[in-house]
Design an enzyme around this catalytic site. Structure first.
Site, PDB file in Angstrom:
ATOM      1  N   GLU A 146      10.540  -2.829  12.260  1.00  0.00           N
ATOM      2  CA  GLU A 146      10.366  -1.741  11.307  1.00  0.00           C
ATOM      3  C   GLU A 146       9.320  -0.773  11.881  1.00  0.00           C
ATOM      4  OE1 GLU A 146       8.987  -3.347   7.605  1.00  0.00           O
ATOM      5  OE2 GLU A 146      10.276  -1.995   6.493  1.00  0.00           O
ATOM      6  N   ARG A 151      10.254  10.726   3.904  1.00  0.00           N
ATOM      7  CA  ARG A 151       9.551  10.491   2.640  1.00  0.00           C
ATOM      8  C   ARG A 151       8.349   9.571   2.880  1.00  0.00           C
ATOM      9  NH1 ARG A 151      11.800   6.244  -1.235  1.00  0.00           N
ATOM     10  NH2 ARG A 151      10.512   6.403  -3.103  1.00  0.00           N
ATOM     11  N   TRP A 209       0.814  -1.227   0.000  1.00  0.00           N
ATOM     12  CA  TRP A 209       0.000   0.000   0.000  1.00  0.00           C
ATOM     13  C   TRP A 209       0.839   1.266   0.000  1.00  0.00           C
ATOM     14  CZ3 TRP A 209       1.713   2.344   4.276  1.00  0.00           C
ATOM     15  CH2 TRP A 209       2.077   1.560   5.370  1.00  0.00           C
ATOM     16  N   CYS A 213      10.043   0.942   3.105  1.00  0.00           N
ATOM     17  CA  CYS A 213      10.828  -0.194   3.621  1.00  0.00           C
ATOM     18  C   CYS A 213      12.267   0.235   3.870  1.00  0.00           C
ATOM     19  CB  CYS A 213      10.863  -1.331   2.606  1.00  0.00           C
ATOM     20  SG  CYS A 213       9.263  -1.961   2.217  1.00  0.00           S
ATOM     21  N   LYS A 262      -2.066  -8.157  -7.825  1.00  0.00           N
ATOM     22  CA  LYS A 262      -2.975  -8.055  -6.677  1.00  0.00           C
ATOM     23  C   LYS A 262      -2.526  -6.843  -5.854  1.00  0.00           C
ATOM     24  CE  LYS A 262      -5.046  -8.973  -2.668  1.00  0.00           C
ATOM     25  NZ  LYS A 262      -4.618  -7.721  -2.006  1.00  0.00           N
ATOM     26  N   PRO A 263      -3.225  -5.693  -6.010  1.00  0.00           N
ATOM     27  CA  PRO A 263      -2.845  -4.526  -5.206  1.00  0.00           C
ATOM     28  C   PRO A 263      -3.306  -4.684  -3.762  1.00  0.00           C
ATOM     29  CG  PRO A 263      -4.718  -3.990  -6.620  1.00  0.00           C
ATOM     30  CD  PRO A 263      -4.360  -5.432  -6.902  1.00  0.00           C
ATOM     31  N   GLU A 304      10.855  -8.656  -1.788  1.00  0.00           N
ATOM     32  CA  GLU A 304      11.326  -7.354  -1.314  1.00  0.00           C
ATOM     33  C   GLU A 304      10.623  -7.131   0.019  1.00  0.00           C
ATOM     34  OE1 GLU A 304      11.566  -4.044  -0.255  1.00  0.00           O
ATOM     35  OE2 GLU A 304      10.573  -3.158  -2.005  1.00  0.00           O
TER      36      GLU A 304
HETATM   37  C1  SIN Z   1       9.541   0.439  -0.449  1.00  0.00           C
HETATM   38  O1  SIN Z   1       9.248   1.089   0.517  1.00  0.00           O
HETATM   39  O2  SIN Z   1       9.336  -0.776  -0.485  1.00  0.00           O
HETATM   40  C2  SIN Z   1      10.134   1.019  -1.700  1.00  0.00           C
HETATM   41  C3  SIN Z   1      10.689   2.355  -1.585  1.00  0.00           C
HETATM   42  C4  SIN Z   1      11.301   2.836  -2.869  1.00  0.00           C
HETATM   43  O3  SIN Z   1      11.261   2.174  -3.916  1.00  0.00           O
HETATM   44  O4  SIN Z   1      11.867   3.906  -2.844  1.00  0.00           O
END
Ligand code: SIN
Length: 478
Positions: free
Chosen positions: A383, A280, A148, A286, A172-173, A252
Site C-alpha cells: 500500500e 483524496r 489517523w 485504504c 482508542k484514537p 478493515e
Molecule cells: C479508509 O481509508 O480506511 C476509509 C476511507 C473511506 O471511508 O472513504
C-alpha cells in the site's frame, strides 16, 4: 496545552500523569500534549463500559435514535472546529477536512435510522408444533481502534452502530491524531448529559501503547467485540488475541486497489475518478488507487492528462487557501512513500513528475507519476498511502483482470469502460469488497464498506454495518 482523556463523560488526566506530543505535519510545530493512557486508565474504562452496558441497552430504540441525531447536529454545529482540528493534526486540506466532517457526521445520522429498524424475525415451525422468534441483542462492551487518516469518520463509523445496537464502547484514537476524538468526547459528554445516558457508555482513551491496551482489554472476557481499521499486520495480531475470549472482530485492513482504464473508457470521467480515487486525503486512504492499468492504445493520452493535473497541485498547510495537497501525516509515512519511489526509480522506473523528497519543515511529498516500474517491485505490492500513481499498460481485458486481482489484498478496485459487456465482466470478476465502475468516489454511509482476503472482513456502514454489534437470540415457544 494538555488535553485529557475521557473516562466516560469525565475529562481526566492519565493516572500516571504522563503525556505525549502531537505535531502539525505541515509545520512540525507542537499542537498539544495529550494524556498518555495506560493500564489503570483503560481497565477503568472497561469497568465503566461493563457497568453501563445493561442500563444503556435498556434505552428505547427511539431514545437511541434521538441521542444519535443530537450527536449528528452537535458535530455539524461545530463543523469548522472539527475541520480545523483535522487540518492541524492530520494535514488534510480544508476542503477534505470539511468533507470528512460531513462524512463522519453522516454515520451518526445513518445509524440513528438503523437504531429503530433493528432486524428480527418470527416464523412458524414447519412441523406446526411451535414458533420461532429471532431477537437482536447488543453484543456487549466493544473496543474500537481507529486510524489517523480519518480521525472523525472512521470512529463514528464504529461508534454510531455500537450505540444504535445498544453496546457500550471504548475508543482508542491513533496517537498521531487524537485531538479530533477528544473534541468529539466533549460533544458526547454534553449530549449524554441532556439524555441521562449512563456515564460509562463511551470512553476515549488516548495512549501511545496500543499493543498493551488491546492485549489487556482483550484478555478480559467482559470485552465482547473489537473493531479495527489499520494495517493487515496489526489486524492479524488482534484476531489472534481475540481467540482467547472468542471476541467478535471486524477488520478493515490494508488495500492495493487497481484502477483499470479500458480502450473505450471516457477519459474525462477517468481523470475525474482518479482525482478522488488517488488524491483524496493526500493519497492516504485504504481504498486509494495504487496500480493504474491502462490499455496501451490510451496510455499516452492518460499520462499526459495525469501529469498535467498532478503538476497543478499546490502543496502547503491545509488552512492556506491556495493549498490543494497537504503533507503526509508524519515523517515515518513520508519516508515510507519516498523509499518505495526511490527503490522503483533505482530499478529503472521513470518519474514523469515528482519523485523527490522536498526539504522540510513539514512532511510533504509531491504528486508523483511513475512509469516503467518493474513487475514485482514493492511499490506494486505494498500500500503506497501517498500521492503517487504507478502506470503500466495492458493489451487485453483478461490480462487487466488477472493483473488487477494479482494481490494479496481485496479492499477496493476501480475500472472505466463505456462498454456494457466489459463493465459486467469487471463487476463480476474484480476480487474486492468494493468495486467502483466509471466512478472514483465509492465511500457512502449507506453502503457496506469492507474487504476480502488480506483486507479483512466484516462490513461497516449500510444496513449491514450494525450486524456485528448484534447477536441473535432464538426463542422457541409453543
Ligand atoms: C479508509 O481509508 O480506511 C476509509 C476511507 C473511506 O471511508 O472513504
Amino acid at each position: 496545552m494538555i488535553e485529557n482523556l475521557w473516562l466516560g463523560t469525565k475529562n481526566v488526566p492519565a493516572e500516571s500523569g504522563k503525556t505525549f506530543t502531537v505535531l502539525n505535519p505541515a509545520t512540525e510545530e507542537v499542537l498539544a500534549e495529550v494524556a498518555d493512557g495506560a493500564s489503570a486508565d483503560w481497565m477503568k474504562a472497561l469497568d465503566l463500559a461493563h457497568a453501563a452496558q445493561k442500563p444503556w441497552a435498556a434505552f428505547a430504540p427511539q431514545a437511541r435514535h434521538d441521542i444519535l441525531m443530537d450527536l449528528f447536529h452537535a458535530v455539524m454545529e461545530r463543523k469548522d472546529e472539527f475541520a480545523t482540528l483535522m487540518v492541524n493534526e492530520m494535514g488534510k486540506t480544508w476542503k477534505d477536512a470539511l468533507a470528512e466532517v460531513d462524512y463522519g457526521a453522516a454515520y451518526l445520522r445513518w445509524f440513528a435510522g438503523e437504531a429503530i429498524r433493528l432486524p428480527g424475525r418470527y416464523a412458524a415451525s414447519p412441523a406446526g408444533n411451535g414458533t420461532i422468534t429471532v431477537r437482536p441483542h447488543p453484543v456487549g462492551p466493544c473496543l474500537a481502534i481507529t486510524p489517523w487518516n480519518f480521525p472523525l469518520a472512521m470512529a463514528t463509523r464504529k461508534i454510531a452502530p455500537a450505540l444504535a445496537a445498544g453496546c457500550t464502547m471504548i475508543v482508542k484514537p491513533a496517537a498521531a491524531t487524537p485531538l479530533t476524538m477528544l473534541a468529539f468526547g466533549e460533544v458526547v459528554a454534553e449530549v449524554f448529559a441532556r439524555h441521562d445516558v449512563p456515564h460509562g457508555t463511551l470512553s476515549f482513551i488516548t495512549s501511545t501503547d496500543s499493543k498493551n491496551l488491546s492485549k489487556e482489554l482483550m484478555d478480559d472476557p467482559r470485552l465482547r467485540k473489537v473493531t479495527f481499521t489499520g494495517s493487515t499486520k496489526v489486524g492479524q495480531t488482534l484476531v489472534e488475541q481475540s481467540a482467547k475470549n472468542l471476541q467478535r472482530t471486524t477488520m478493515e485492513l490494508g488495500g492495493n486497489a487497481p484502477f483499470i482504464v479500458c480502450a473505450d473508457a471516457d477519459m474525462d470521467r477517468v481523470i475525474k475518478g482518479l482525482m478522488v480515487a488517488k488524491m483524496r486525503n493526500n493519497g492516504q486512504t485504504c481504498i486509494a488507487a495504487n496500480r493504474f492499468l491502462v490499455h496501451s492504445s490510451r496510455v499516452e493520452e492518460f499520462q499526459e492528462k495525469v501529469v498535467d493535473k498532478f503538476q497543478s497541485y499546490v502543496t502547503g498547510y491545509g488552512m492556506d487557501e491556495t493549498t490543494t495537497l497537504g503533507p503526509l501525516v508524519n515523517a515515518e509515512q513520508r519516508d515510507h512513500v519516498a523509499k518505495l519511489v526511490d527503490q522503483a526509480i533505482g530499478a529503472g522506473a521513470t518519474a514523469l513528475t515528482g519523485g523527490f523528497t522536498p526539504q522540510g519543515p513539514g512532511f510533504f511529498y509531491p504528486a508523483t507519476v511513475l512509469t516503467d516500474v518493474k513487475p514485482g517491485a514493492d511499490i506494486l505490492k505494498e500500500e503506497i498511502f501517498g500521492p503517487v500513481a504507478v502506470i503500466s499498460t495492458f493489451e487485453s481485458l483478461d490480462e487487466a483482470i488477472e493483473r488487477a486481482n494479482d494481490t494479496k489484498f481485496g479492499l477496493a478496485a476501480y475500472a472505466f469502460s463505456e462498454n456494457a459487456h466489459t463493465v459486467a465482466r469487471l463487476a463480476n470478476e474484480l476480487q474486492a469488497g468494493m468495486v467502483g465502475l466509471n466512478r472514483g468516489g465509492i465511500s457512502d454511509v449507506a453502503a457496506p464498506f469492507g474487504g476480502i482476503k488480506a483486507s479483512g472482513f466484516g462490513r461497516e456502514g449500510g444496513a449491514e454495518g450494525i450486524d456485528h454489534y448484534l447477536e441473535l437470540h432464538y426463542v422457541a415457544q409453543p
